[in-house]
Design an enzyme around this catalytic site. Sequence first.
Site, PDB file in Angstrom:
ATOM      1  CB  SER A 175     -11.428  59.469  56.931  1.00  0.00           C
ATOM      2  OG  SER A 175     -12.881  58.911  56.834  1.00  0.00           O
ATOM      3  CE1 TYR A 232     -10.239  58.113  61.891  1.00  0.00           C
ATOM      4  CE2 TYR A 232     -12.128  58.709  60.982  1.00  0.00           C
ATOM      5  CZ  TYR A 232     -11.256  57.761  60.770  1.00  0.00           C
ATOM      6  OH  TYR A 232     -11.151  57.356  59.303  1.00  0.00           O
TER       7      TYR A 232
HETATM    8  N1  LIG Z   1     -12.866  51.467  57.457  1.00  0.00           N
HETATM    9  C1  LIG Z   1     -13.418  52.150  57.194  1.00  0.00           C
HETATM   10  O1  LIG Z   1     -14.323  52.523  56.833  1.00  0.00           O
HETATM   11  C2  LIG Z   1     -11.986  53.700  57.060  1.00  0.00           C
HETATM   12  C3  LIG Z   1     -12.535  54.345  56.017  1.00  0.00           C
HETATM   13  C4  LIG Z   1     -12.448  55.609  56.099  1.00  0.00           C
HETATM   14  C5  LIG Z   1     -10.622  56.422  57.014  1.00  0.00           C
HETATM   15  N2  LIG Z   1     -10.155  54.809  56.906  1.00  0.00           N
HETATM   16  C6  LIG Z   1      -8.448  54.609  57.333  1.00  0.00           C
HETATM   17  O2  LIG Z   1      -8.294  53.793  56.924  1.00  0.00           O
HETATM   18  C7  LIG Z   1      -6.555  53.354  57.583  1.00  0.00           C
HETATM   19  C8  LIG Z   1      -7.051  52.178  57.936  1.00  0.00           C
HETATM   20  O3  LIG Z   1      -7.946  51.627  58.287  1.00  0.00           O
HETATM   21  P1  LIG Z   1      -8.865  50.308  58.355  1.00  0.00           P
HETATM   22  O4  LIG Z   1     -10.021  50.804  58.330  1.00  0.00           O
HETATM   23  O5  LIG Z   1      -7.814  49.350  57.930  1.00  0.00           O
HETATM   24  O6  LIG Z   1      -8.100  49.749  60.538  1.00  0.00           O
HETATM   25  P2  LIG Z   1      -7.151  48.535  61.512  1.00  0.00           P
HETATM   26  O7  LIG Z   1      -8.010  47.137  60.151  1.00  0.00           O
HETATM   27  O8  LIG Z   1      -7.507  49.170  62.184  1.00  0.00           O
HETATM   28  O9  LIG Z   1      -6.061  48.815  60.409  1.00  0.00           O
HETATM   29  C9  LIG Z   1      -5.442  49.969  61.239  1.00  0.00           C
HETATM   30  C10 LIG Z   1      -4.083  49.675  61.023  1.00  0.00           C
HETATM   31  O10 LIG Z   1      -3.108  50.713  61.240  1.00  0.00           O
HETATM   32  C11 LIG Z   1      -1.714  50.155  61.758  1.00  0.00           C
HETATM   33  N3  LIG Z   1      -1.413  51.440  63.313  1.00  0.00           N
HETATM   34  C12 LIG Z   1      -2.248  51.737  64.224  1.00  0.00           C
HETATM   35  N4  LIG Z   1      -1.578  51.992  65.280  1.00  0.00           N
HETATM   36  C13 LIG Z   1      -0.376  52.161  65.102  1.00  0.00           C
HETATM   37  C14 LIG Z   1       0.943  52.989  64.837  1.00  0.00           C
HETATM   38  N5  LIG Z   1       1.548  53.057  66.389  1.00  0.00           N
HETATM   39  N6  LIG Z   1       1.819  52.411  64.319  1.00  0.00           N
HETATM   40  C15 LIG Z   1       1.872  51.528  63.923  1.00  0.00           C
HETATM   41  N7  LIG Z   1       0.611  51.389  62.624  1.00  0.00           N
HETATM   42  C16 LIG Z   1      -0.512  51.351  63.367  1.00  0.00           C
HETATM   43  C17 LIG Z   1      -2.115  48.705  62.699  1.00  0.00           C
HETATM   44  O11 LIG Z   1      -1.511  47.675  62.452  1.00  0.00           O
HETATM   45  P3  LIG Z   1      -0.527  48.229  64.202  1.00  0.00           P
HETATM   46  O12 LIG Z   1      -1.547  47.518  65.037  1.00  0.00           O
HETATM   47  O13 LIG Z   1      -0.187  45.855  63.799  1.00  0.00           O
HETATM   48  O14 LIG Z   1       0.243  48.875  64.879  1.00  0.00           O
HETATM   49  C18 LIG Z   1      -3.328  48.383  61.675  1.00  0.00           C
HETATM   50  O15 LIG Z   1      -2.565  47.754  60.660  1.00  0.00           O
HETATM   51  C19 LIG Z   1      -7.165  54.452  58.667  1.00  0.00           C
HETATM   52  O16 LIG Z   1      -5.844  55.548  58.815  1.00  0.00           O
HETATM   53  C20 LIG Z   1      -8.537  54.671  59.141  1.00  0.00           C
HETATM   54  O17 LIG Z   1      -8.433  55.795  59.624  1.00  0.00           O
HETATM   55  C21 LIG Z   1     -10.784  53.194  56.917  1.00  0.00           C
END
Ligand SMILES: NC(=O)c1ccc[n+]([C@@H]2O[C@H](COP(=O)([O-])OP(=O)(O)OC[C@H]3O[C@@H](n4cnc5c(N)ncnc54)[C@H](OP(=O)(O)O)[C@@H]3O)[C@@H](O)[C@H]2O)c1
Length: 260
Positions: free
Chosen positions: A154, A167
């Site tokens: 991130s 985070y």
């Molecule tokens: N959106 C942003 O602005 C942003 C910016 C920078 C970085 N990111 C990073 O991008 C990645 C995806 O985030 P997102 O925005 O798509 O968030 P999201 O929609 O909340 O998705 C998070 C994913 O992580 C999975 N997850 C959480 N805990 C888990 C566990 N114990 N085991 C396996 N899977 C797990 C969830 O799947 P289940 O609940 O089905 O297990 C879900 O599919 C993350 O690493 C986040 O930190 C996001």
Amino acid sequence: MAYTIDLSGRIAFVTGASSGLGAQFARTLARAGAAVVLASRRTDRLKELRAEIEGEGGDAHVVELDVTDQGSIKAAVARAETEVGSIDILVNNSGVSTTQRIQEVSPDDYDFIFDTNVKGAFFVAQEVGKRMLARAKGAAPGSYTGGRIINIASMAGLKVLPQIGVYCMSKAAMIQMTRAMAMEWGKFGINVNAICPGYIDTEINNHHWQTEAGQKLVAMLPRKRVGKPEDLDALIVLLASAQSHFVNGAIIAADDGFAI
Ligand SMILES: NC(=O)c1ccc[n+]([C@@H]2O[C@H](COP(=O)([O-])OP(=O)(O)OC[C@H]3O[C@@H](n4cnc5c(N)ncnc54)[C@H](OP(=O)(O)O)[C@@H]3O)[C@@H](O)[C@H]2O)c1
């Protein structure tokens, strides 16, 4: 003639494919020709995505994975390799966040974030990486076609932001993890890179954008806009491809310039 990247014949394992960025990474890699293994805890949502990808003519498979459980990591990777084949591409995307001031963080909050974003991501990459290494070492010289590990860190790993301190710490650890793996595994044809997305509208944050604080945050962004998961399509395909063989240990900000 157009420049194309073709991932046909490659197998991609995408963690956290049940929503947001992970779901979009899986769709995009499938559209580029890869067989995709969709991994996370909510298998009902993974099955919906599998149906969507198959409906477009893609090849998708579902495995249950909890990255905080070492047995689950080993079982999910083994199942993917038995049922689909050797993993060529890992998108290490599962992640969680909480919003709190530093003085309010409890040991449980801290463990929640580090167990998933750091320990979970490390051992998923280790499990897949060990199998890639075994193939690289067992292959005839020059014949291993290479592995790709793409860690989803991130811009919060590059720049600290208020109320998500733990985070930010976890994503900074993921960035150094990327460099450490790239250094040790690069010589075996396994490239490890990180994408550092800026704010992208997904379930991790979409409750926030309509609030006063969310609107203030958008106003502070360089181009006053939040990204969409599709904004990372080209980058994920490039890093997953053979064409990116000269890119290893790179930490790529895809944040509309926010971390500058
Ligand atoms: N959106 C942003 O602005 C942003 C910016 C920078 C970085 N990111 C990073 O991008 C990645 C995806 O985030 P997102 O925005 O798509 O968030 P999201 O929609 O909340 O998705 C998070 C994913 O992580 C999975 N997850 C959480 N805990 C888990 C566990 N114990 N085991 C396996 N899977 C797990 C969830 O799947 P289940 O609940 O089905 O297990 C879900 O599919 C993350 O690493 C986040 O930190 C996001």
